[in-house]
Scaffold this motif. Structure first.
Motif, PDB file in Angstrom:
ATOM      1  N   GLY A  89      -1.019  -9.669  -0.254  1.00 52.78           N
ATOM      2  CA  GLY A  89       0.441  -9.090  -0.011  1.00 52.78           C
ATOM      3  C   GLY A  89       0.956 -10.294   0.072  1.00 52.78           C
ATOM      4  O   GLY A  89       2.782  -9.637   0.490  1.00 52.78           O
ATOM      5  N   LYS A  90       2.130 -10.410  -1.310  1.00 50.63           N
ATOM      6  CA  LYS A  90       3.645 -10.587  -1.578  1.00 50.63           C
ATOM      7  C   LYS A  90       4.361 -10.136  -2.779  1.00 50.63           C
ATOM      8  O   LYS A  90       5.206  -9.870  -3.238  1.00 50.63           O
ATOM      9  N   TYR A  91       3.144  -8.797  -3.251  1.00 51.34           N
ATOM     10  CA  TYR A  91       3.811  -7.737  -3.796  1.00 51.34           C
ATOM     11  C   TYR A  91       3.203  -6.478  -3.457  1.00 51.34           C
ATOM     12  O   TYR A  91       1.690  -6.469  -3.367  1.00 51.34           O
ATOM     13  N   ASN A  92       3.744  -6.128  -3.209  1.00 48.25           N
ATOM     14  CA  ASN A  92       3.778  -4.664  -2.722  1.00 48.25           C
ATOM     15  C   ASN A  92       3.211  -3.412  -4.167  1.00 48.25           C
ATOM     16  O   ASN A  92       4.369  -3.080  -4.410  1.00 48.25           O
ATOM     17  N   PRO A  93       2.514  -2.676  -4.455  1.00 49.85           N
ATOM     18  CA  PRO A  93       2.129  -1.981  -5.976  1.00 49.85           C
ATOM     19  C   PRO A  93       2.716  -0.517  -5.469  1.00 49.85           C
ATOM     20  O   PRO A  93       2.809   0.101  -4.025  1.00 49.85           O
ATOM     21  N   SER A  94       2.746  -0.007  -7.020  1.00 48.08           N
ATOM     22  CA  SER A  94       3.353   1.107  -6.799  1.00 48.08           C
ATOM     23  C   SER A  94       1.943   2.130  -6.255  1.00 48.08           C
ATOM     24  O   SER A  94       1.403   1.475  -5.989  1.00 48.08           O
ATOM     25  N   LEU A  95       2.636   3.254  -5.616  1.00 56.15           N
ATOM     26  CA  LEU A  95       1.206   4.278  -5.640  1.00 56.15           C
ATOM     27  C   LEU A  95       0.168   4.756  -6.150  1.00 56.15           C
ATOM     28  O   LEU A  95      -0.929   4.380  -6.347  1.00 56.15           O
ATOM     29  N   ASN A  96       0.771   4.696  -7.872  1.00 58.30           N
ATOM     30  CA  ASN A  96      -0.118   4.931  -8.926  1.00 58.30           C
ATOM     31  C   ASN A  96      -0.875   4.259  -9.570  1.00 58.30           C
ATOM     32  O   ASN A  96      -2.179   3.786  -9.731  1.00 58.30           O
ATOM     33  N   LEU A  97      -0.507   2.437  -9.000  1.00 52.77           N
ATOM     34  CA  LEU A  97      -1.048   0.737  -9.435  1.00 52.77           C
ATOM     35  C   LEU A  97      -2.332   0.663  -7.652  1.00 52.77           C
ATOM     36  O   LEU A  97      -3.632   0.719  -8.200  1.00 52.77           O
ATOM     37  N   CYS A  98      -1.899   1.343  -6.841  1.00 47.85           N
ATOM     38  CA  CYS A  98      -2.687   1.492  -5.502  1.00 47.85           C
ATOM     39  C   CYS A  98      -4.259   2.445  -5.936  1.00 47.85           C
ATOM     40  O   CYS A  98      -5.225   1.700  -6.050  1.00 47.85           O
ATOM     41  N   LEU A  99      -3.517   3.586  -6.335  1.00 47.09           N
ATOM     42  CA  LEU A  99      -5.606   4.181  -7.014  1.00 47.09           C
ATOM     43  C   LEU A  99      -5.724   4.610  -8.273  1.00 47.09           C
ATOM     44  O   LEU A  99      -6.703   3.774  -7.981  1.00 47.09           O
ATOM     45  N   ASP A 100      -5.169   3.336  -9.301  1.00 51.64           N
ATOM     46  CA  ASP A 100      -5.649   2.627 -10.448  1.00 51.64           C
ATOM     47  C   ASP A 100      -6.311   1.971 -10.054  1.00 51.64           C
ATOM     48  O   ASP A 100      -8.118   1.964 -10.358  1.00 51.64           O
ATOM     49  N   ILE A 101      -6.558   1.065  -8.589  1.00 54.31           N
ATOM     50  CA  ILE A 101      -7.407   0.316  -8.465  1.00 54.31           C
ATOM     51  C   ILE A 101      -8.631   1.176  -7.751  1.00 54.31           C
ATOM     52  O   ILE A 101      -9.493  -0.202  -7.710  1.00 54.31           O
ATOM     53  N   CYS A 102      -8.048   1.517  -6.504  1.00 52.90           N
ATOM     54  CA  CYS A 102      -9.015   2.550  -5.905  1.00 52.90           C
ATOM     55  C   CYS A 102      -9.927   2.979  -7.029  1.00 52.90           C
ATOM     56  O   CYS A 102     -11.531   2.542  -6.664  1.00 52.90           O
ATOM     57  N   TYR A 103      -9.881   3.588  -8.240  1.00 53.82           N
ATOM     58  CA  TYR A 103     -10.649   4.060  -8.697  1.00 53.82           C
ATOM     59  C   TYR A 103     -11.471   2.549  -9.582  1.00 53.82           C
ATOM     60  O   TYR A 103     -12.630   3.290  -9.677  1.00 53.82           O
TER      61      TYR A 103
END
Length: 70
Positions: free
Chosen positions: A38-52
């Motif tokens: 929780g020490k880094y807020n990823p970009s939306l693109n990175l969030c989606l890449d992680i989800c995939y």
């Protein structure tokens, strides 16, 4: 304001290391570690890449607690 997440839980359920998730998403292992803590807020693109990469939806992995009045 930080975004809460369940990245570590999803990654472990997929039997993936931080390094493997990092390679699948194009970031460093350190970035994955910071996201999980929780020490880094990823970009939306990175969030989606992680989800995939862990086969989860965005709302299953990431959320932000609302404060009164928001």
């Amino acid at each position: 304001m930080s975004v809460d997440n369940r990245v570590r839980i999803a990654r472990v359920q997929m039997n993936m290391t931080q390094q493997q998730l990092a390679e699948k998403t194009g970031v460093t292992r350190q970035t994955i570690s910071l996201i999980e803590k929780g020490k880094y807020n990823p970009s939306l693109n990175l969030c989606l890449d992680i989800c995939y990469a862990v086969n989860k939806s965005l709302d299953e992995l990431f959320w932000k607690e609302r404060k009164d009045g928001e």
